[in-house]
Design a protein around this motif. Structure first.
Motif, PDB file in Angstrom:
ATOM      1  N   VAL A  33      87.288   4.720  33.778  1.00 17.54           N
ATOM      2  CA  VAL A  33      85.892   5.150  33.865  1.00 17.54           C
ATOM      3  C   VAL A  33      85.194   5.126  32.497  1.00 17.54           C
ATOM      4  CG1 VAL A  33      86.126   7.656  33.541  1.00 17.54           C
ATOM      5  CG2 VAL A  33      84.459   6.767  35.157  1.00 17.54           C
ATOM      6  N   ARG A  34      85.926   4.928  31.439  1.00 21.06           N
ATOM      7  CA  ARG A  34      85.322   4.950  30.100  1.00 21.06           C
ATOM      8  C   ARG A  34      84.196   3.928  29.941  1.00 21.06           C
ATOM      9  NH1 ARG A  34      90.103   5.950  25.671  1.00 21.06           N
ATOM     10  NH2 ARG A  34      91.105   7.635  26.789  1.00 21.06           N
ATOM     11  N   ILE A  35      84.437   2.709  30.342  1.00 19.84           N
ATOM     12  CA  ILE A  35      83.411   1.667  30.175  1.00 19.84           C
ATOM     13  C   ILE A  35      82.193   1.948  31.057  1.00 19.84           C
ATOM     14  CG2 ILE A  35      82.909  -0.790  30.524  1.00 19.84           C
ATOM     15  CD1 ILE A  35      85.761  -1.342  29.466  1.00 19.84           C
ATOM     16  N   PRO A  36      82.378   2.266  32.353  1.00 23.69           N
ATOM     17  CA  PRO A  36      81.188   2.581  33.157  1.00 23.69           C
ATOM     18  C   PRO A  36      80.392   3.776  32.627  1.00 23.69           C
ATOM     19  CG  PRO A  36      83.046   2.129  34.598  1.00 23.69           C
ATOM     20  CD  PRO A  36      83.570   2.167  33.196  1.00 23.69           C
ATOM     21  N   ILE A  37      81.077   4.817  32.141  1.00 23.37           N
ATOM     22  CA  ILE A  37      80.355   5.967  31.577  1.00 23.37           C
ATOM     23  C   ILE A  37      79.556   5.525  30.358  1.00 23.37           C
ATOM     24  CG2 ILE A  37      80.597   8.142  30.320  1.00 23.37           C
ATOM     25  CD1 ILE A  37      82.971   8.789  32.084  1.00 23.37           C
ATOM     26  N   SER A  38      80.175   4.752  29.513  1.00 18.45           N
ATOM     27  CA  SER A  38      79.496   4.287  28.302  1.00 18.45           C
ATOM     28  C   SER A  38      78.274   3.446  28.642  1.00 18.45           C
ATOM     29  CB  SER A  38      80.469   3.486  27.433  1.00 18.45           C
ATOM     30  OG  SER A  38      81.534   4.310  27.024  1.00 18.45           O
ATOM     31  N   ARG A  39      78.411   2.550  29.596  1.00 22.76           N
ATOM     32  CA  ARG A  39      77.265   1.716  30.011  1.00 22.76           C
ATOM     33  C   ARG A  39      76.162   2.571  30.625  1.00 22.76           C
ATOM     34  NH1 ARG A  39      80.753  -3.191  32.634  1.00 22.76           N
ATOM     35  NH2 ARG A  39      81.241  -4.220  30.661  1.00 22.76           N
ATOM     36  N   PHE A  40      76.554   3.531  31.465  1.00 20.43           N
ATOM     37  CA  PHE A  40      75.579   4.429  32.088  1.00 20.43           C
ATOM     38  C   PHE A  40      74.802   5.195  31.017  1.00 20.43           C
ATOM     39  CE2 PHE A  40      74.784   8.810  33.573  1.00 20.43           C
ATOM     40  CZ  PHE A  40      73.845   8.545  34.562  1.00 20.43           C
ATOM     41  N   LEU A  41      75.505   5.782  30.062  1.00 19.30           N
ATOM     42  CA  LEU A  41      74.843   6.551  29.008  1.00 19.30           C
ATOM     43  C   LEU A  41      73.959   5.658  28.150  1.00 19.30           C
ATOM     44  CD1 LEU A  41      77.728   8.940  27.917  1.00 19.30           C
ATOM     45  CD2 LEU A  41      75.675   9.523  29.227  1.00 19.30           C
ATOM     46  N   ASP A  42      74.411   4.450  27.885  1.00 23.46           N
ATOM     47  CA  ASP A  42      73.629   3.532  27.072  1.00 23.46           C
ATOM     48  C   ASP A  42      72.289   3.213  27.741  1.00 23.46           C
ATOM     49  OD1 ASP A  42      73.329   1.963  24.714  1.00 23.46           O
ATOM     50  OD2 ASP A  42      73.720   0.172  25.921  1.00 23.46           O
ATOM     51  N   ARG A  43      72.288   3.077  29.080  1.00 24.53           N
ATOM     52  CA  ARG A  43      71.048   2.806  29.816  1.00 24.53           C
ATOM     53  C   ARG A  43      70.185   4.056  29.973  1.00 24.53           C
ATOM     54  NH1 ARG A  43      74.571   0.225  33.362  1.00 24.53           N
ATOM     55  NH2 ARG A  43      74.123   1.767  34.962  1.00 24.53           N
ATOM     56  N   LEU A  44      70.815   5.214  30.189  1.00 24.34           N
ATOM     57  CA  LEU A  44      70.095   6.450  30.490  1.00 24.34           C
ATOM     58  C   LEU A  44      69.493   7.112  29.257  1.00 24.34           C
ATOM     59  CD1 LEU A  44      69.457   8.834  32.533  1.00 24.34           C
ATOM     60  CD2 LEU A  44      71.629   9.806  31.754  1.00 24.34           C
ATOM     61  N   VAL A  45      70.235   7.110  28.181  1.00 22.28           N
ATOM     62  CA  VAL A  45      69.916   7.923  27.010  1.00 22.28           C
ATOM     63  C   VAL A  45      69.179   7.095  25.963  1.00 22.28           C
ATOM     64  CG1 VAL A  45      70.940   9.340  25.192  1.00 22.28           C
ATOM     65  CG2 VAL A  45      71.925   9.361  27.480  1.00 22.28           C
ATOM     66  N   ASP A  46      68.100   7.681  25.431  1.00 20.71           N
ATOM     67  CA  ASP A  46      67.358   7.043  24.347  1.00 20.71           C
ATOM     68  C   ASP A  46      68.059   7.320  23.016  1.00 20.71           C
ATOM     69  OD1 ASP A  46      65.430   6.161  26.158  1.00 20.71           O
ATOM     70  OD2 ASP A  46      64.163   7.930  25.851  1.00 20.71           O
TER      71      ASP A  46
END
Length: 176
Positions: A33-46
């Motif tokens: 889940v590390r990569i999906p979490i990282s991608r999610f945060l990268d898109r969500l967070v400014d």
């Protein structure tokens, strides 16, 4: 009137806490889940937003808010964050349940007690986090929970009934 300069007024940065429910995650799932979490945060967070990471083993005061880049890097690289998710990793209370309720005598009681303990540990940690954030953070902080999930427990005839009657002292609730 002539406009000489435009300045972008930005809203104050947002804050997020990623709650990693390591008590309910298998190590393989946590690793995957590390990569999906990282991608999610990268898109969500400014870039000016703040992120903290918490596990059930931490106190809310241990959460350190940092930039998106440093938190994502930490999620990807720090095995210590995911330690609880390792196969066979239990806290001492779970080991005591296994000692008190051997499988040959109390079928499945120890495993249910361990699962109930993990559930309560997770709920307690989330409650402490929300209470802490309400009292100590200005503005709202979004909590993103990452878990494999678990069964929600209710009353149990296994725990409150047959096993309790066979234990010296009357069982779990005392009295008897």
């Amino acid at each position: 009137q002539k406009i000489e300069r435009l300045q972008h007024a930005s809203a104050p940065s947002r804050s997020f806490v990623v709650f990693l429910d390591t008590a309910h995650m298998r190590f393989e799932g946590a690793r995957d889940v590390r990569i999906p979490i990282s991608r999610f945060l990268d898109r969500l967070v400014d870039d000016d937003d703040l992120i903290g990471v918490m596990t059930p083993d931490m106190t809310p005061r241990d959460v350190q808010f940092a930039s998106k880049a440093s938190v994502i890097s930490g999620i990807m690289q720090e095995d210590a964050t995911w330690e609880r998710a390792r196969i066979g990793s239990r806290d001492p209370k779970e080991d005591r349940y296994a000692q008190c309720f051997p499988a040959n005598q109390y079928r499945d009681v120890a495993s249910e007690m361990q699962e109930r303990h993990r559930e309560q540990t997770t709920f307690d940690a989330l409650e402490r986090l929300v209470t802490f954030l309400a009292a100590n953070r200005e503005g709202r902080t979004a909590v993103i929970a990452v878990t494999d999930g678990w069964r929600l427990f209710g009353p149990s005839s296994k725990i409150g009934g047959s096993a309790a009657g066979n234990r010296p002292g009357g069982g779990f609730g005392g009295g008897g």
